[in-house]
Design a protein around this motif. Structure first.
Motif, mmCIF file in Angstrom:
data_model
loop_
_atom_site.group_PDB
_atom_site.id
_atom_site.type_symbol
_atom_site.label_atom_id
_atom_site.label_comp_id
_atom_site.label_asym_id
_atom_site.label_seq_id
_atom_site.Cartn_x
_atom_site.Cartn_y
_atom_site.Cartn_z
ATOM 1 N N ASP A 66 136.384 27.949 7.691
ATOM 2 C CA ASP A 66 135.353 28.984 7.709
ATOM 3 C C ASP A 66 134.075 28.395 8.305
ATOM 4 N N LEU A 67 133.131 29.275 8.596
ATOM 5 C CA LEU A 67 131.802 28.875 9.055
ATOM 6 C C LEU A 67 130.793 29.637 8.204
ATOM 7 N N PRO A 68 130.342 29.045 7.090
ATOM 8 C CA PRO A 68 129.449 29.762 6.173
ATOM 9 C C PRO A 68 128.163 30.210 6.862
ATOM 10 N N PRO A 69 127.865 31.489 6.850
ATOM 11 C CA PRO A 69 126.676 31.983 7.562
ATOM 12 C C PRO A 69 125.373 31.458 6.984
ATOM 13 N N TRP A 70 125.344 31.081 5.707
ATOM 14 C CA TRP A 70 124.092 30.571 5.130
ATOM 15 C C TRP A 70 123.752 29.183 5.655
ATOM 16 N N PRO A 140 147.743 30.863 9.763
ATOM 17 C CA PRO A 140 147.448 30.860 8.321
ATOM 18 C C PRO A 140 148.122 29.710 7.591
ATOM 19 N N PHE A 141 147.409 29.158 6.617
ATOM 20 C CA PHE A 141 147.944 28.072 5.804
ATOM 21 C C PHE A 141 148.706 28.682 4.631
ATOM 22 N N CYS A 142 148.584 28.148 3.446
ATOM 23 C CA CYS A 142 149.380 28.593 2.314
ATOM 24 C C CYS A 142 148.643 28.296 1.019
ATOM 25 N N PHE A 143 149.141 28.859 -0.061
ATOM 26 C CA PHE A 143 148.758 28.404 -1.396
ATOM 27 C C PHE A 143 149.881 27.502 -1.884
ATOM 28 N N ASP A 144 149.697 26.879 -3.022
ATOM 29 C CA ASP A 144 150.718 25.962 -3.541
ATOM 30 C C ASP A 144 151.815 26.779 -4.232
ATOM 31 N N SER A 145 152.723 27.289 -3.407
ATOM 32 C CA SER A 145 153.769 28.171 -3.935
ATOM 33 C C SER A 145 154.808 27.434 -4.759
ATOM 34 N N ASP A 146 154.857 26.121 -4.665
ATOM 35 C CA ASP A 146 155.765 25.350 -5.533
ATOM 36 C C ASP A 146 155.237 25.290 -6.964
ATOM 37 N N ARG A 147 153.923 25.304 -7.095
ATOM 38 C CA ARG A 147 153.306 25.105 -8.411
ATOM 39 C C ARG A 147 152.946 26.420 -9.091
ATOM 40 N N THR A 237 131.748 36.669 -2.307
ATOM 41 C CA THR A 237 131.120 37.457 -1.240
ATOM 42 C C THR A 237 131.571 36.981 0.137
ATOM 43 N N PHE A 238 132.148 35.777 0.197
ATOM 44 C CA PHE A 238 132.575 35.205 1.485
ATOM 45 C C PHE A 238 133.743 34.265 1.253
ATOM 46 N N GLU A 239 134.769 34.385 2.079
ATOM 47 C CA GLU A 239 135.902 33.462 2.064
ATOM 48 C C GLU A 239 136.431 33.340 3.491
ATOM 49 N N GLY A 240 137.014 32.178 3.774
ATOM 50 C CA GLY A 240 137.730 32.033 5.032
ATOM 51 C C GLY A 240 139.205 32.326 4.878
ATOM 52 N N PHE A 241 139.714 32.131 3.664
ATOM 53 C CA PHE A 241 141.136 32.334 3.377
ATOM 54 C C PHE A 241 141.299 33.046 2.034
ATOM 55 N N GLY A 242 140.836 32.447 0.944
ATOM 56 C CA GLY A 242 140.880 33.093 -0.360
ATOM 57 C C GLY A 242 142.090 32.704 -1.177
ATOM 58 N N LEU A 243 142.055 31.510 -1.790
ATOM 59 C CA LEU A 243 143.203 31.004 -2.527
ATOM 60 C C LEU A 243 143.367 31.604 -3.917
ATOM 61 N N THR A 244 142.252 31.787 -4.630
ATOM 62 C CA THR A 244 142.345 32.170 -6.045
ATOM 63 C C THR A 244 143.195 33.414 -6.278
#
Length: 325
Positions: A66-70, A140-147, A237-244
């Motif tokens: 990501d490139l945080p605008p702030w 796109p990358f991934c989340f830890d789908s094994d865990r 308010t901002f994410e490049g991917f969003g893991l949670t």
């Protein structure tokens, strides 16, 4: 000679490496042995990866999350050169990046000189093209789908969980304000560390919301927290991917997410979305999540480790074939 020198600041950024090794690739995670290709999986390691690629005369792939605008504001990068293994930085006259000017100017230099720039989302692709002035490819990358998987049904789910850094853009305060509107007030559990811990604890005390802010939780403790929460709220308010939200959906826990482009792009209709800066919208989304069924996990099929490894393999092979000739 290795196929790939993989630069990563943490275990998460190496999740696909074992799958790529299973496909026959030789990948080094440390050391200075020559490789046919280098990849920088985060801005923290981009400068070192670029030095390595120049030193060993191999192509570099630069992954920009990501490139945080702030940090960038509306300014432009300073002038940067890599000379004899050292970065030379010349401040620009006029409008510059808002903060961390040297760091993001070096990042821009690496992106401009890389063989390719990869990004996780459409939103990041847009900002890379607009702010860095370079083309990029969405991988796109991934989340830890094994865990992150469902656990045994808990005896009782309790409260709202929010997991991420304690910074303003993560918007944890909105979760506390929303919890204060329930009667009785919903307990809130926040897992993360950062400068906002004190202000969040004060806000919870002022509003009478039972709230714990926990840092330094182990991976197993975070997983357990997802599995017993009544609702996971992802209010960024901002994410490049969003893991949670991906991790929460994977554990079959109801999810509420802010209505921002990366959440829409990767999560489909699994979460209950709310409008930013609208506490009533967040309250309504939490109520709907509590009353509804668990989220559909099928939406995560394209962001598993295996799916990401397939994308990375497809992207890496053209460079490796050319280097092997």
């Amino acid at each position: 000679m290795d196929d790939v020198r993989w630069f990563a600041p943490n275990r998460f950024c190496t999740l696909v490496v074992p799958r790529l090794r299973d496909r026959g690739l030789s990948i080094a995670l440390d050391g200075d042995r020559p490789a046919r290709l280098a990849i920088a999986m985060d801005a923290q390691v981009a400068a070192d990866a670029c030095r390595y690629a120049v030193r060993h005369r191999c192509p570099l792939i630069h992954y920009v999350w990501d490139l945080p605008p702030w940090w960038l504001g509306r300014g432009r990068h300073d002038w940067v050169w890599l000379v004899a293994g050292r970065y030379v930085w010349l401040p620009r006259l006029g409008r510059r990046y808002a903060a961390r000017r040297g760091f993001y100017s070096r990042l821009r230099y690496v992106a401009a000189h890389a063989a390719a720039v990869w990004v996780p989302s459409t939103a990041t692709a847009t900002s890379v093209r607009e702010r860095l002035g370079v083309d990029c490819r969405q991988v796109p990358f991934c989340f830890d789908s094994d865990r992150f998987t469902p656990g045994p049904p808990p005896a009782r789910r309790r409260g709202v969980l929010s997991v991420s850094r304690l910074t303003p853009q993560k918007n944890h305060a909105a979760v506390i304000r929303a919890a204060a509107r329930f009667e009785p007030r919903m307990p809130v559990r926040i897992i993360g560390s950062g400068p906002e811990q004190g202000s969040l604890e004060r806000l919870a005390a002022e509003l009478g919301v039972p709230c714990t802010v926990e840092s330094d939780r182990s991976e197993s403790e975070v997983l357990a927290a997802y599995r017993v929460a009544e609702v996971v709220v992802c209010p960024s308010t901002f994410e490049g991917f969003g893991l949670t939200p991906m991790e929460a959906i994977a554990t079959a826990t109801p999810v509420v997410a802010s209505d921002i482009p990366p959440h829409r792009e990767f999560l489909g209709t699994s979460p209950h979305f709310f409008t930013l800066d609208d506490d009533e919208s967040l309250v309504a989304a939490i109520e709907a999540a509590r009353a509804g069924p668990p989220p559909g996990r099928g939406v995560l099929s394209r962001v598993t480790i295996e799916a990401a490894a397939e994308r990375f393999s497809d992207g890496l092979m053209p460079y490796l074939r050319r280097a092997r000739r």
